[in-house]
Write an enzyme that holds these catalytic residues in place. Structure first.
Site, PDB file in Angstrom:
ATOM      1  N   PHE A  63       0.816  -1.217   0.000  1.00 28.70           N
ATOM      2  CA  PHE A  63       0.000   0.000   0.000  1.00 28.70           C
ATOM      3  C   PHE A  63       0.857   1.277   0.000  1.00 28.70           C
ATOM      4  O   PHE A  63       0.343   2.380   0.024  1.00 28.70           O
ATOM      5  CB  PHE A  63      -1.015  -0.012   1.148  1.00 28.70           C
ATOM      6  CG  PHE A  63      -2.279  -0.772   0.819  1.00 28.70           C
ATOM      7  CD1 PHE A  63      -2.481  -1.334  -0.442  1.00 28.70           C
ATOM      8  CD2 PHE A  63      -3.300  -0.925   1.769  1.00 28.70           C
ATOM      9  CE1 PHE A  63      -3.651  -2.033  -0.759  1.00 28.70           C
ATOM     10  CE2 PHE A  63      -4.475  -1.607   1.457  1.00 28.70           C
ATOM     11  CZ  PHE A  63      -4.647  -2.168   0.202  1.00 28.70           C
ATOM     12  N   ASP A 312      -0.301  -9.452  -4.630  1.00 25.45           N
ATOM     13  CA  ASP A 312       0.972  -8.731  -4.776  1.00 25.45           C
ATOM     14  C   ASP A 312       0.711  -7.357  -5.408  1.00 25.45           C
ATOM     15  O   ASP A 312       1.447  -6.919  -6.298  1.00 25.45           O
ATOM     16  CB  ASP A 312       1.979  -9.544  -5.598  1.00 25.45           C
ATOM     17  CG  ASP A 312       3.387  -8.962  -5.542  1.00 25.45           C
ATOM     18  OD1 ASP A 312       3.645  -8.098  -4.683  1.00 25.45           O
ATOM     19  OD2 ASP A 312       4.230  -9.371  -6.369  1.00 25.45           O
TER      20      ASP A 312
HETATM   21  N1  LIG Z   1       6.221  -7.715  -7.443  1.00 29.85           N
HETATM   22  C1  LIG Z   1       6.893  -6.665  -7.866  1.00 29.85           C
HETATM   23  O1  LIG Z   1       7.351  -6.662  -9.009  1.00 29.85           O
HETATM   24  N2  LIG Z   1       7.082  -5.583  -7.092  1.00 29.85           N
HETATM   25  C2  LIG Z   1       6.747  -5.432  -5.717  1.00 29.85           C
HETATM   26  C3  LIG Z   1       7.742  -6.107  -4.834  1.00 29.85           C
HETATM   27  C4  LIG Z   1       7.712  -7.602  -4.907  1.00 29.85           C
HETATM   28  O2  LIG Z   1       6.725  -8.233  -4.542  1.00 29.85           O
HETATM   29  O3  LIG Z   1       8.709  -8.200  -5.341  1.00 29.85           O
HETATM   30  C5  LIG Z   1       6.657  -3.946  -5.390  1.00 29.85           C
HETATM   31  O4  LIG Z   1       6.526  -3.628  -4.198  1.00 29.85           O
HETATM   32  O5  LIG Z   1       6.672  -3.118  -6.314  1.00 29.85           O
HETATM   33 ZN   LIG Z   2       7.953 -10.214  -4.271  1.00 31.51          ZN
HETATM   34 ZN   LIG Z   3       5.254  -8.219  -3.206  1.00 31.96          ZN
END
Ligand SMILES: NC(=O)N[C@@H](CC(=O)O)C(=O)O
Ligand SMILES: [Zn+2]
Ligand SMILES: [Zn+2]
Length: 456
Positions: A63, A312
């Site tokens: 977030f 994610d």
């Molecule tokens: N998944 C991503 O590519 N980025 C995530 C970090 C992470 O989960 O590796 C982020 O916080 O931007």
């Molecule tokens: Zn990750």
């Molecule tokens: Zn992540």
């Protein structure tokens, strides 16, 4: 007096989809039944024959607050969750500052309490802060991680010695370690080899299937040595999943270890075929995979190898993403589209409704100890965290209708089924617009919480 009666609805109850009615009182499910006659109730919701099912628990969101509030903040992120039928989120630590000690944890908690409209947990970060992990645990973090084995947003990646040491401490605390498994030295080698390849696909090549599999194997070795339980974030490859499947099989027999894993919707519903359409907007870690992995992820969600889906949710703004593939930040937004994409997948018979409820609610609750906060069970006495899907028709995803500050979505135009109403602890927080009050979200402290330690 009961607060809400939901009538004329279908519920997934005792393993059947059946007509039912639900009474909600004091934020809890008071009664699930048929033909319930109530003389007095604050509000009756007619679901018009539609579905009422548990809302989602998204155990993996970013977030972005504190520090990166131009990308997202606790209010916009949680509005996005609510509108997509998610009523509990677990925020991950790569904010600025990262959530790695008492001060950063308390400041994130204060902000979230002020702004979040859904219930939330906060994960503790793991870097060189190994001496701070027990204090974070007592402050109430849900779990530790994601622990970055390779570079990703936030530069929290650690080497194998630190990882091994941290795992030992996390095991002693009785906490769960959430692992982002990619092998950094393999990535660095590939990065060099691919430095002049500016195709979007080069991101998938920099972090090939083996990059995940090798890291999963390394982590499993450490977990075996400590005989400890752990959770793998966003598993994306047939190879990585194969290792986890094997480990689950062995440890189930011996009862010694307990490995769980999640998949992200972008690895289920997108593939390397989408590089052409998405360009650098499709950049995330781990990267998009080819169809053979995508198919296996879906099968494994069905057969129980994959325990849950988590978004994610990693918002970055359009102008940040709209640059060459090497300079673009990794991550895509997803908290608002997780449930709608899964509901559409159910409608297309890609998985049964009962399994969808397990992987979006029951399992994340039990894996992260949220069941002790009355989450994740559609039963009397549990929190009334529900979505009502009146119409159930498939609509194309459109960024214009979403609430994240990201302002774009990798799923533009794809089939989805959005909830008409989202209910969190008996309160309607979404009914076509956001009606949940800022700051109504409740902090759900983890198992290590020692109440008196938190500063005011
Ligand atoms: N998944 C991503 O590519 N980025 C995530 C970090 C992470 O989960 O590796 C982020 O916080 O931007
Ligand atoms: Zn990750
Ligand atoms: Zn992540």
């Amino acid at each position: 007096m009961p607060d809400i009666l939901i009538k004329n609805t279908k519920v997934f109850y005792k393993n059947y989809l059946q007509p039912g009615e639900i009474v909600i009182e004091d934020g809890k499910i008071k009664k699930i039944g048929k033909d319930i006659r109530l003389s007095n109730v604050d509000r009756v919701i007619d679901a018009k024959g539609g579905l009422t099912i548990p809302s989602g628990i998204d155990a993996h969101v970013h977030f972005r607050e504190p520090g990166l509030t131009y990308k997202e903040d606790w209010f916009t992120g949680s509005c996005s969750a609510a509108a997509g039928g998610i009523t509990t989120v677990i925020d991950h630590p790569n904010t600025v500052p990262a959530t790695i000690d008492r001060k950063s944890f308390n400041s994130k908690l204060r902000i979230a309490r002020r702004k979040c409209i859904v219930d939330f947990g906060i994960n503790g970060g793991v870097c060189k802060n190994t001496e701070k992990l027990s204090e974070l645990w007592e402050l109430g973090v849900t779990a530790f991680g994601e622990i970055f084995m390779a570079e990703s947003t936030g530069e929290l990646n650690i080497g194998s010695d630190t990882l091994n040491h941290a795992l030992e401490i996390i095991h002693d605390l009785g906490a769960v370690a959430c692992i982002h498994a990619e092998n950094e030295s393999m990535r660095l080698k590939n990065q060099k080899l691919l430095k002049d390849d500016m195709s979007a696909m080069s991101h998938s090549r920099e972090r090939p299937n083996m990059c995940e599999a090798v890291a999963v194997e390394q982590a499993l070795k450490m977990l075996q040595a400590h005989l400890m339980r752990a959770h793998f974030c966003h598993i994306s490859t047939r190879e990585g999943l194969g290792l986890i499947r094997r480990e689950k099989y062995i440890s189930q027999k011996s009862g010694e270890m307990n490995i769980t894993c999640e998949v992200a919707p972008h690895h289920l519903f997108l593939s390397t075929k989408d590089w052409d359409r998405l360009g650098s907007f499709g950049k995330m870690n781990p990267p998009l995979r080819d169809r053979s992995s995508v198919k296996i992820l879906l099968n494994s969600l069905n057969d129980g190898t994959v325990d849950m889906v988590a978004s994610d949710h990693a918002p970055h703004l359009e102008h940040e993403k709209d640059v060459d593939i090497k300079s673009a930040p990794s991550g895509v937004p997803g908290v608002e589209t997780l449930m709608p994409l899964m509901l559409a997948a159910v409608k297309k018979n890609l998985l049964p409704l009962g399994r969808m409820i397990e992987v979006t609610s029951t399992n994340p609750a039990s894996i992260f100890g949220l069941d002790r906060h009355c989450k994740g069970k559609f039963a009397e006495g549990f929190d009334a965290d529900l979505i009502i899907v009146n119409h159930g028709e498939m609509v194309p995803v459109s960024a214009d209708n979403l609430h994240s500050k990201a302002g774009w979505t990798p799923y533009e135009g794809m089939d989805a089924i959005f909830p008409d109403i989202t209910i969190s602890r008996g309160e309607i927080i979404w009914d076509g617009e956001i009606v949940g009050k800022r700051g109504r979200g409740k902090f759900l402290p983890g198992k290590g919480y020692a109440m008196d330690i938190e500063s005011p």
